[in-house]
Structure formats: structure tokens, C-alpha cells
Design a protein around this motif. Structure first.
Motif, PDB file in Angstrom:
ATOM      1  N   TYR A  95      20.054  28.822  29.363  1.00  0.00           N
ATOM      2  CA  TYR A  95      20.038  29.946  30.290  1.00  0.00           C
ATOM      3  C   TYR A  95      20.961  29.646  31.465  1.00  0.00           C
ATOM      4  CZ  TYR A  95      15.979  30.966  27.488  1.00  0.00           C
ATOM      5  OH  TYR A  95      15.147  31.216  26.423  1.00  0.00           O
ATOM      6  N   LEU A  96      21.815  30.619  31.774  1.00  0.00           N
ATOM      7  CA  LEU A  96      22.760  30.495  32.883  1.00  0.00           C
ATOM      8  C   LEU A  96      22.403  31.510  33.953  1.00  0.00           C
ATOM      9  CD1 LEU A  96      25.910  30.529  30.621  1.00  0.00           C
ATOM     10  CD2 LEU A  96      25.052  28.551  31.827  1.00  0.00           C
ATOM     11  N   ARG A  97      22.572  31.141  35.197  1.00  0.00           N
ATOM     12  CA  ARG A  97      22.354  32.058  36.310  1.00  0.00           C
ATOM     13  C   ARG A  97      23.686  32.688  36.698  1.00  0.00           C
ATOM     14  NH1 ARG A  97      17.309  32.286  37.023  1.00  0.00           N
ATOM     15  NH2 ARG A  97      16.069  30.410  37.083  1.00  0.00           N
ATOM     16  N   GLN A  98      23.729  34.002  36.719  1.00  0.00           N
ATOM     17  CA  GLN A  98      24.952  34.718  37.040  1.00  0.00           C
ATOM     18  C   GLN A  98      25.375  34.426  38.477  1.00  0.00           C
ATOM     19  OE1 GLN A  98      24.769  38.825  36.090  1.00  0.00           O
ATOM     20  NE2 GLN A  98      26.870  39.218  36.675  1.00  0.00           N
ATOM     21  N   GLY A  99      26.627  34.013  38.645  1.00  0.00           N
ATOM     22  CA  GLY A  99      27.173  33.748  39.959  1.00  0.00           C
ATOM     23  C   GLY A  99      26.760  32.400  40.536  1.00  0.00           C
ATOM     24  N   GLU A 100      25.990  31.624  39.818  1.00  0.00           N
ATOM     25  CA  GLU A 100      25.526  30.315  40.288  1.00  0.00           C
ATOM     26  C   GLU A 100      25.914  29.259  39.264  1.00  0.00           C
ATOM     27  OE1 GLU A 100      23.925  29.663  43.174  1.00  0.00           O
ATOM     28  OE2 GLU A 100      24.049  31.774  43.718  1.00  0.00           O
ATOM     29  N   PRO A 101      26.295  28.079  39.721  1.00  0.00           N
ATOM     30  CA  PRO A 101      26.602  27.006  38.767  1.00  0.00           C
ATOM     31  C   PRO A 101      25.327  26.272  38.337  1.00  0.00           C
ATOM     32  CG  PRO A 101      27.137  26.287  40.971  1.00  0.00           C
ATOM     33  CD  PRO A 101      26.658  27.702  41.081  1.00  0.00           C
ATOM     34  N   GLU A 102      24.390  27.022  37.727  1.00  0.00           N
ATOM     35  CA  GLU A 102      23.118  26.468  37.282  1.00  0.00           C
ATOM     36  C   GLU A 102      22.912  26.774  35.805  1.00  0.00           C
ATOM     37  OE1 GLU A 102      19.771  27.766  39.543  1.00  0.00           O
ATOM     38  OE2 GLU A 102      20.813  27.497  41.443  1.00  0.00           O
ATOM     39  N   MET A 103      22.413  25.771  35.091  1.00  0.00           N
ATOM     40  CA  MET A 103      22.136  25.903  33.674  1.00  0.00           C
ATOM     41  C   MET A 103      20.767  25.306  33.387  1.00  0.00           C
ATOM     42  SD  MET A 103      24.894  24.840  30.779  1.00  0.00           S
ATOM     43  CE  MET A 103      26.365  24.810  31.763  1.00  0.00           C
ATOM     44  N   GLU A 104      19.992  25.969  32.551  1.00  0.00           N
ATOM     45  CA  GLU A 104      18.685  25.455  32.159  1.00  0.00           C
ATOM     46  C   GLU A 104      18.662  25.300  30.643  1.00  0.00           C
ATOM     47  OE1 GLU A 104      13.947  26.513  32.613  1.00  0.00           O
ATOM     48  OE2 GLU A 104      15.424  28.083  32.928  1.00  0.00           O
ATOM     49  N   PHE A 105      18.351  24.102  30.181  1.00  0.00           N
ATOM     50  CA  PHE A 105      18.204  23.819  28.761  1.00  0.00           C
ATOM     51  C   PHE A 105      16.714  23.736  28.460  1.00  0.00           C
ATOM     52  CE2 PHE A 105      22.476  22.689  29.529  1.00  0.00           C
ATOM     53  CZ  PHE A 105      23.142  22.666  28.320  1.00  0.00           C
ATOM     54  N   VAL A 106      16.231  24.528  27.489  1.00  0.00           N
ATOM     55  CA  VAL A 106      14.818  24.540  27.134  1.00  0.00           C
ATOM     56  C   VAL A 106      14.653  23.834  25.793  1.00  0.00           C
ATOM     57  CG1 VAL A 106      12.807  25.970  26.656  1.00  0.00           C
ATOM     58  CG2 VAL A 106      14.444  26.675  28.406  1.00  0.00           C
ATOM     59  N   PHE A 107      13.849  22.764  25.809  1.00  0.00           N
ATOM     60  CA  PHE A 107      13.580  21.971  24.613  1.00  0.00           C
ATOM     61  C   PHE A 107      12.150  22.212  24.153  1.00  0.00           C
ATOM     62  CE2 PHE A 107      16.812  19.679  26.988  1.00  0.00           C
ATOM     63  CZ  PHE A 107      17.743  19.371  26.010  1.00  0.00           C
ATOM     64  N   THR A 108      11.942  22.304  22.839  1.00  0.00           N
ATOM     65  CA  THR A 108      10.596  22.375  22.297  1.00  0.00           C
ATOM     66  C   THR A 108      10.233  20.994  21.774  1.00  0.00           C
ATOM     67  OG1 THR A 108      11.420  23.086  20.136  1.00  0.00           O
ATOM     68  CG2 THR A 108      10.736  24.810  21.679  1.00  0.00           C
ATOM     69  N   GLY A 109       8.954  20.715  21.801  1.00  0.00           N
ATOM     70  CA  GLY A 109       8.493  19.418  21.338  1.00  0.00           C
ATOM     71  C   GLY A 109       7.036  19.474  20.949  1.00  0.00           C
ATOM     72  N   ALA A 110       6.561  18.377  20.380  1.00  0.00           N
ATOM     73  CA  ALA A 110       5.179  18.282  19.936  1.00  0.00           C
ATOM     74  C   ALA A 110       4.490  17.133  20.653  1.00  0.00           C
ATOM     75  CB  ALA A 110       5.127  18.070  18.429  1.00  0.00           C
ATOM     76  N   LEU A 111       3.254  17.388  21.042  1.00  0.00           N
ATOM     77  CA  LEU A 111       2.433  16.334  21.630  1.00  0.00           C
ATOM     78  C   LEU A 111       1.900  15.468  20.503  1.00  0.00           C
ATOM     79  CD1 LEU A 111       0.554  18.596  24.164  1.00  0.00           C
ATOM     80  CD2 LEU A 111       2.253  16.855  24.729  1.00  0.00           C
ATOM     81  N   LYS A 112       1.901  14.178  20.697  1.00  0.00           N
ATOM     82  CA  LYS A 112       1.443  13.252  19.667  1.00  0.00           C
ATOM     83  C   LYS A 112      -0.075  13.297  19.549  1.00  0.00           C
ATOM     84  CE  LYS A 112       5.301  10.091  20.267  1.00  0.00           C
ATOM     85  NZ  LYS A 112       5.723   8.758  20.697  1.00  0.00           N
TER      86      LYS A 112
END
Length: 158
Positions: A95-112
Motif C-alpha cells: 500500500y502506497l500513500r498518495q503524495g507521501e513517500p510511505e509504503m506499507e507491506f502486509v505479510f500474512t503468517g501463522a502462529l505456531k
């Protein structure tokens, strides 16, 4: 590398452009990258955290970073907050924010197996009954990750 760019290359480019009567050189922005985790247990419950200063629920997220890649931040988040009791499975969205130099990476995972939320800073919620005071953008991240068929969501946020 940054020292060389900021102290040698950018000043030289500025001098060169001024000599050629071109507009001043503007260096590219420093991107801030954040890692957000959607961790679920074998029953499909999603782990949410609450900040110390308010009553809003959110997904576990790292602080924005300029220097570290998001997958490193995600693994550090698992080690520091969940004592390594989770494993990352996939990247579900960027996900990128318009007009801002920000990026969010969303990772999925499993709890052991044997994960105890008492040891962590989170609580497990059924994905069908997430709390009302969950951040709206995190609610949409969970919905997109759960409906995902392995494809990565790319979205420009306003």
C-alpha cells in the motif's frame, strides 16, 4: 552509499545543472517502509494488538524505516513481540500513500502450536467478529488478505 550521494554526487549534479542554466536538482525522497502482520492461529483467529495510549485495536506493525527492508522488520517484530512464535507465509499487499513517500507491506503468517497470547501484546479475534474499534484500514487489510487467492494487492491510498 548515502554519504557519497549526499556529499559528492548530489552537490556535483546541482553545480552541473546550475552551470547549464537548468532547474535545481532535487534528490529523490527517502521512502519510509512499514511492515504489518496478519497472524492467525489454526482456528482462523487473527491476532490484534492495542496501543498503550488509546483503546484502538490494530494489527501488529513496525515503525516506519528508511534503512531496513520490510521483511527484516516483519521478522524482528515476530522475534521481539511474539518470541518467535509465528512464521511468515506470504506477502498479501503493498500500500502506497498518495503524495507521501510511505509504503506499507502486509505479510500474512501463522502462529505456531502452543502460542500463548498472554506472552505477547495481542489478543486473538475471530475474523468474522473483529472489534468495532479496530482501525478501518487494518479491517480492510484483514478482509483483503483472507479473500486473497495468493495474489498480492497493490493499492494507492489517499
Amino acid at each position: 552509499g548515502l554519504f557519497l550521494l549526499n556529499r559528492v554526487i548530489y552537490p556535483w549534479l546541482g553545480f552541473r545543472r546550475a552551470r547549464l542554466a537548468l532547474p535545481e536538482y532535487v534528490p529523490p525522497p527517502q521512502w519510509q517502509v512499514r511492515a504489518t502482520l496478519i497472524l492467525s492461529d489454526p482456528n482462523g483467529k487473527v491476532l490484534l494488538s492495542k496501543s498503550d495510549n488509546n483503546d484502538t485495536w490494530h494489527l501488529p506493525s513496525s515503525d516506519p524505516s528508511v534503512t531496513e527492508p520490510p521483511w527484516i522488520k516483519a521478522n524482528q517484530l515476530i522475534q521481539e513481540n511474539f518470541h518467535g512464535a509465528a512464521v511468515l507465509n506470504d506477502l498479501s499487499g503493498i500500500y502506497l500513500r498518495q503524495g507521501e513517500p510511505e509504503m506499507e507491506f502486509v505479510f500474512t503468517g501463522a502462529l505456531k502450536e502452543g502460542f500463548s497470547h498472554q506472552e505477547s501484546q495481542g489478543v486473538l479475534f475471530n475474523h468474522h467478529s473483529l472489534p468495532e474499534n479496530l482501525l478501518s484500514e487494518h479491517r480492510s487489510r484483514v478482509a483483503e488478505a483472507l479473500k486473497s487467492d495468493g495474489e498480492i494487492t497493490y493499492q494507492l491510498l489517499e
